[in-house]
Design an enzyme around this catalytic site. Sequence first.
Site, PDB file in Angstrom:
ATOM      1  N   SER A  89     -64.467 -40.612  23.183  1.00  0.00           N
ATOM      2  CA  SER A  89     -63.945 -41.695  24.042  1.00  0.00           C
ATOM      3  C   SER A  89     -65.018 -42.648  24.553  1.00  0.00           C
ATOM      4  O   SER A  89     -64.915 -43.163  25.657  1.00  0.00           O
ATOM      5  CB  SER A  89     -63.186 -41.143  25.267  1.00  0.00           C
ATOM      6  OG  SER A  89     -62.232 -40.237  24.873  1.00  0.00           O
ATOM      7  N   THR A 102     -81.821 -39.750  28.617  1.00  0.00           N
ATOM      8  CA  THR A 102     -81.787 -40.027  27.173  1.00  0.00           C
ATOM      9  C   THR A 102     -81.653 -38.746  26.333  1.00  0.00           C
ATOM     10  O   THR A 102     -81.437 -38.820  25.130  1.00  0.00           O
ATOM     11  CB  THR A 102     -83.079 -40.748  26.717  1.00  0.00           C
ATOM     12  OG1 THR A 102     -84.187 -39.858  26.900  1.00  0.00           O
ATOM     13  CG2 THR A 102     -83.311 -42.024  27.508  1.00  0.00           C
ATOM     14  N   LYS A 112     -88.184 -45.187  24.828  1.00  0.00           N
ATOM     15  CA  LYS A 112     -88.208 -43.731  24.651  1.00  0.00           C
ATOM     16  C   LYS A 112     -87.166 -43.323  23.597  1.00  0.00           C
ATOM     17  O   LYS A 112     -87.451 -42.532  22.693  1.00  0.00           O
ATOM     18  CB  LYS A 112     -87.878 -43.086  25.998  1.00  0.00           C
ATOM     19  CG  LYS A 112     -88.071 -41.600  26.048  1.00  0.00           C
ATOM     20  CD  LYS A 112     -88.007 -41.159  27.497  1.00  0.00           C
ATOM     21  CE  LYS A 112     -87.877 -39.679  27.629  1.00  0.00           C
ATOM     22  NZ  LYS A 112     -87.555 -39.322  29.029  1.00  0.00           N
ATOM     23  N   GLY A 171     -39.296 -45.396  22.355  1.00  0.00           N
ATOM     24  CA  GLY A 171     -39.356 -44.017  22.799  1.00  0.00           C
ATOM     25  C   GLY A 171     -38.432 -43.154  21.960  1.00  0.00           C
ATOM     26  O   GLY A 171     -37.653 -43.660  21.151  1.00  0.00           O
ATOM     27  N   CYS A 217     -37.211 -51.638  20.541  1.00  0.00           N
ATOM     28  CA  CYS A 217     -36.743 -50.487  19.771  1.00  0.00           C
ATOM     29  C   CYS A 217     -35.758 -49.657  20.610  1.00  0.00           C
ATOM     30  O   CYS A 217     -34.630 -50.080  20.799  1.00  0.00           O
ATOM     31  CB  CYS A 217     -37.931 -49.685  19.265  1.00  0.00           C
ATOM     32  SG  CYS A 217     -37.563 -48.831  17.741  1.00  0.00           S
ATOM     33  N   LEU A 218     -36.189 -48.536  21.171  1.00  0.00           N
ATOM     34  CA  LEU A 218     -35.277 -47.785  22.030  1.00  0.00           C
ATOM     35  C   LEU A 218     -34.788 -48.679  23.171  1.00  0.00           C
ATOM     36  O   LEU A 218     -33.638 -48.570  23.615  1.00  0.00           O
ATOM     37  CB  LEU A 218     -35.997 -46.551  22.593  1.00  0.00           C
ATOM     38  CG  LEU A 218     -35.128 -45.636  23.449  1.00  0.00           C
ATOM     39  CD1 LEU A 218     -34.105 -44.913  22.597  1.00  0.00           C
ATOM     40  CD2 LEU A 218     -35.977 -44.611  24.197  1.00  0.00           C
ATOM     41  N   GLU A 249     -28.865 -40.104  18.442  1.00  0.00           N
ATOM     42  CA  GLU A 249     -30.134 -39.408  18.664  1.00  0.00           C
ATOM     43  C   GLU A 249     -29.992 -38.303  19.722  1.00  0.00           C
ATOM     44  O   GLU A 249     -30.715 -37.319  19.697  1.00  0.00           O
ATOM     45  CB  GLU A 249     -31.204 -40.421  19.110  1.00  0.00           C
ATOM     46  CG  GLU A 249     -32.575 -39.807  19.284  1.00  0.00           C
ATOM     47  CD  GLU A 249     -33.674 -40.826  19.563  1.00  0.00           C
ATOM     48  OE1 GLU A 249     -33.364 -41.972  19.934  1.00  0.00           O
ATOM     49  OE2 GLU A 249     -34.852 -40.464  19.415  1.00  0.00           O
ATOM     50  N   HIS A 284     -41.162 -53.449  16.567  1.00  0.00           N
ATOM     51  CA  HIS A 284     -42.253 -53.378  17.558  1.00  0.00           C
ATOM     52  C   HIS A 284     -43.126 -54.632  17.496  1.00  0.00           C
ATOM     53  O   HIS A 284     -44.154 -54.641  16.808  1.00  0.00           O
ATOM     54  CB  HIS A 284     -43.113 -52.132  17.302  1.00  0.00           C
ATOM     55  CG  HIS A 284     -42.420 -50.863  17.662  1.00  0.00           C
ATOM     56  ND1 HIS A 284     -42.415 -50.375  18.947  1.00  0.00           N
ATOM     57  CD2 HIS A 284     -41.680 -50.016  16.930  1.00  0.00           C
ATOM     58  CE1 HIS A 284     -41.709 -49.256  18.980  1.00  0.00           C
ATOM     59  NE2 HIS A 284     -41.243 -49.010  17.767  1.00  0.00           N
ATOM     60  N   GLU A 291     -45.175 -55.745  19.570  1.00  0.00           N
ATOM     61  CA  GLU A 291     -46.512 -55.552  20.167  1.00  0.00           C
ATOM     62  C   GLU A 291     -47.558 -55.221  19.110  1.00  0.00           C
ATOM     63  O   GLU A 291     -48.749 -55.455  19.317  1.00  0.00           O
ATOM     64  CB  GLU A 291     -46.461 -54.460  21.247  1.00  0.00           C
ATOM     65  CG  GLU A 291     -46.281 -53.017  20.784  1.00  0.00           C
ATOM     66  CD  GLU A 291     -44.830 -52.602  20.566  1.00  0.00           C
ATOM     67  OE1 GLU A 291     -43.977 -53.492  20.360  1.00  0.00           O
ATOM     68  OE2 GLU A 291     -44.549 -51.381  20.577  1.00  0.00           O
TER      69      GLU A 291
HETATM   70  N1  GLN Z   1     -35.686 -43.163  19.104  1.00  0.00           N
HETATM   71  C1  GLN Z   1     -35.200 -44.379  18.567  1.00  0.00           C
HETATM   72  C2  GLN Z   1     -34.959 -44.301  17.077  1.00  0.00           C
HETATM   73  O1  GLN Z   1     -35.485 -43.434  16.427  1.00  0.00           O
HETATM   74  C3  GLN Z   1     -36.149 -45.526  18.882  1.00  0.00           C
HETATM   75  C4  GLN Z   1     -37.505 -45.373  18.265  1.00  0.00           C
HETATM   76  C5  GLN Z   1     -38.535 -46.279  18.877  1.00  0.00           C
HETATM   77  O2  GLN Z   1     -38.353 -46.763  19.988  1.00  0.00           O
HETATM   78  N2  GLN Z   1     -39.613 -46.488  18.193  1.00  0.00           N
HETATM   79  O3  GLN Z   1     -34.234 -45.094  16.536  1.00  0.00           O
END
Ligand code: GLN
Length: 551
Positions: free
Chosen positions: A14, A187, A222, A353, A380-381, A404, A523, A525
């Site tokens: 890390s 060091t 050093k 999620g 997504c979710l 789900e 997604h 992002e």
């Molecule tokens: N769990 C949901 C699915 O599988 C959404 C997945 C997610 O948010 N990446 O469709």
Amino acid sequence: MARFVFITGGVVSSLGKGLTSASLGALLQARGYSVRLRKLDPYLNVDPGTMSPFEHGEVFVTDDGAETDLDLGHYERFTGVAARKTDSVSSGRIYQNVLDKERRGDYLGRTIQVIPHVTDEIKDFIKIGEDEVDFMLCEIGGTVGDIEGLPFFEAIRQFQNDKPRGHVVFVHLTLLPWIKAAGELKTKPTQHSVKELRSIGIQPDVLVCRADRAIPEREREKIARFCNVRPEAVIPALDLTSIYEAPLKMREAGLDRQVLDAFGIDVAPPPNLQKWDDVTDRIHNPDGEVKIAVVGKYTDLEDAYKSLNEALTHGGIANRVKVQPEWIDAQIFERGDAAAYLEGFNGVLIPGGFGERGTEGKIRAAQWAREREIPFLGICLGMQMAVIEAARNQAKVKDAGSEEWNTDRAERGEKPVKNPIIYFMPEWLEGNETVERDREGDKGGSMRLGAFPATLTEGSQVADAYQDLAISERHRHRFEVDISYREQLEQCGLMFSGLSPDGRLPEIVERPDHPFFVGVQFHPELKSKPFEPHPLFVGFVKAAVAQSRLV
Ligand code: GLN
């Protein structure tokens, strides 16, 4: 022919190897070179796809559908070069390839050994696409001395001799701890770490030393003497207020110069870092601040939502404001009134999620954002929950839910969801080909993974944000919104403004009568960059800024 930089780490994990690699990539690019970055992870999982976010942080998905290490996200954000399946590998995958070859008889009956078979497999991986770029930067996960990492270190040691002289450079990242009682940066751990590296045959060319304060010249000398590097090749890496300062700070400290010098390449002319100057200026001098509630599950672990956090920052950069995300555990809305927690926020974001836990809370958060006209982005979710919310509360589809949840429910001996408007789709079209998904298949195999195109509705909020009607975004999910509810939901104001080109899969929903309410099945992002912020995050933050000015 590409030149290769190997980035290794020592002392502790890390330390920011990923960021150092990404910054070096950005600096070389700023000098006009083409680069590609790769990550070699020593763990035995075949990929991080099945690892819990608590174990491994976010799973970064590439366009070609690989589930990779989150460092690939840094690489993409810093260099803009889209990562590929062949940019991330683990020991597990390497051994799997070797064992597959052994079963196929490719080794002609020979005894299979770590050297040369495993190391050759690693070297072959490193070389993929070597003719395409000027520099290939390969980061080795973990720290030197880890048992799992040994074949990788051995492979890169050999690699140096496989290439012409001057084509391989080793950068090693270490830590200089501050010892209060002595009033000194120590060091010794760095010396030990380099000793370990040299004992396996690798002499680092450049040392990047993390420290929480300036490194005095005496310590630098050093380190140089004991570690057998030039004093100017001991590069200080001090703590930063924003990760996007890293390329500028690394440039000041001379990282790119030292790496080029080690290759024997002329360091003139200097890199053009204008875009990084602009990005850091916007981060340090914002015109205001917005507060975003991120309603999720893995709220204790920032790494689980790495790209999301960054994309919000990028949305802030574009609008020249500071975005202050606050992570809220969705489950608290199940116990009380969402308003009590969400009042005062300028936007609500529900990220991706898995599983049923927390979903009722997310549905309430989506409802609150809809009713209160607070900017909303569901990913997504998050999109699935916004659709369920509209179905239940507006379209009066009683018991609307997601398939789900049924696995958990079956385990608890409960009845399955009555109206699974979010459902598992056993097949879909990719180009002209039908791809089949096996519900019972292995976890990775049953997902829609990687880039898929979508067509946007003209005049919609998202078409306006993207300034385009044809987009491509990255997916990682099993379930889909059932298109047959489209009419019913559109009558309630939830417009299906993005669909797969065949019109079967809802990709985006939005509310035309709301300042900003967008749910996306993909997604966004994952594709956002500081100097190319994702249009949906730009739009979301812009709406949050407008909301903040209303109150
Ligand atoms: N769990 C949901 C699915 O599988 C959404 C997945 C997610 O948010 N990446 O469709």
